[in-house]
Enzyme design. Sequence first.
Site, PDB file in Angstrom:
ATOM      1  N   SER A   3      -3.531 -41.956 -35.767  1.00  0.00           N
ATOM      2  CA  SER A   3      -3.105 -41.056 -34.696  1.00  0.00           C
ATOM      3  C   SER A   3      -2.693 -39.691 -35.255  1.00  0.00           C
ATOM      4  CB  SER A   3      -1.965 -41.721 -33.907  1.00  0.00           C
ATOM      5  OG  SER A   3      -1.731 -41.046 -32.698  1.00  0.00           O
TER       6      SER A   3
ATOM      7  N   ASP B 253      -8.518 -46.573 -25.579  1.00  0.00           N
ATOM      8  CA  ASP B 253      -7.307 -46.049 -26.200  1.00  0.00           C
ATOM      9  C   ASP B 253      -6.551 -45.295 -25.125  1.00  0.00           C
ATOM     10  OD1 ASP B 253      -5.429 -44.444 -27.577  1.00  0.00           O
ATOM     11  OD2 ASP B 253      -6.668 -44.380 -29.373  1.00  0.00           O
TER      12      ASP B 253
ATOM     13  N   HIS C  59      -4.844 -48.340 -29.004  1.00  0.00           N
ATOM     14  CA  HIS C  59      -4.535 -47.226 -29.903  1.00  0.00           C
ATOM     15  C   HIS C  59      -4.035 -47.665 -31.283  1.00  0.00           C
ATOM     16  CE1 HIS C  59      -3.566 -43.221 -31.171  1.00  0.00           C
ATOM     17  NE2 HIS C  59      -2.282 -43.522 -31.333  1.00  0.00           N
TER      18      HIS C  59
END
Length: 268
Positions: A93, A194, A224
Amino acid sequence: MPVLPGAEPFRHEGGEVGVLLCHGFTGSPQSLRPWADHLAARGLSVSLPLLPGHGTRWQDMQLTGWQDWYAEVDRALRELSESCRQVFVFGLSMGGALSLRLAAKHGDAISGLVLVNPANKVHDPLAVALPVAKHFIRSTPGIASDIAKPGSQEVGYDRVPTRAAHSLRTFLRLVDTELPQVTQPLLLLHSPQDHVVPPADSARILARVSSTDVTETLLEQSYHVATLDHDAERIFADSCAFVDRLSDGVVGAGEAGGAGKEGAGTGG
């Protein structure tokens, strides 16, 4: 403030090939710890720092910004490079965005990148209001634990501090301009489902980097935080194979030896 259980930084002294792991926004090293353990068991030196303002309470994050988060991974990279002849950088991320900036700035000092659902943009429609809203609204609902696997939980904040979110937005815009400077081999794994970072972010990153050795992998069974999800073992295996290919087959050398010191370092 004490660090949340499981959110501690991690360091393992292994062989001459090292991996720096960068966790995500409002998350903690816990989201990457199984990955770090997998790499350490295969003889790699591993550094998994705790980003400033993370791993305690969300109010602490209000006092930090992207410069603090980037400075910590930059410090960890330099420290790892002192004891390793090759260093790879992995990120989840926002950790993916931190990894990309490290790659743009450090060039050949980084042998390759592995990114999992890397962030490129803050997509919340209210993001444009953050410069003003951060003065009146302290936090918004959290983004942690977007995981498909039942029973798997991420140690992260249940609120997103708006000051930090504004800093993240600034940082992602900066990193986007630096993507053409990224030339290292790249393995990018992302989830079609996601709920935090859309697939469009991965597509833009792949379109803008200058890397020629690029592999894109879909994580069909995960959301995610894929490193704690159904596809975690695939991420671990593919990343080890990636490092193995680019480092003369060193992965696996430490499985039988069991040498090396590990434990929590300083978090920042």
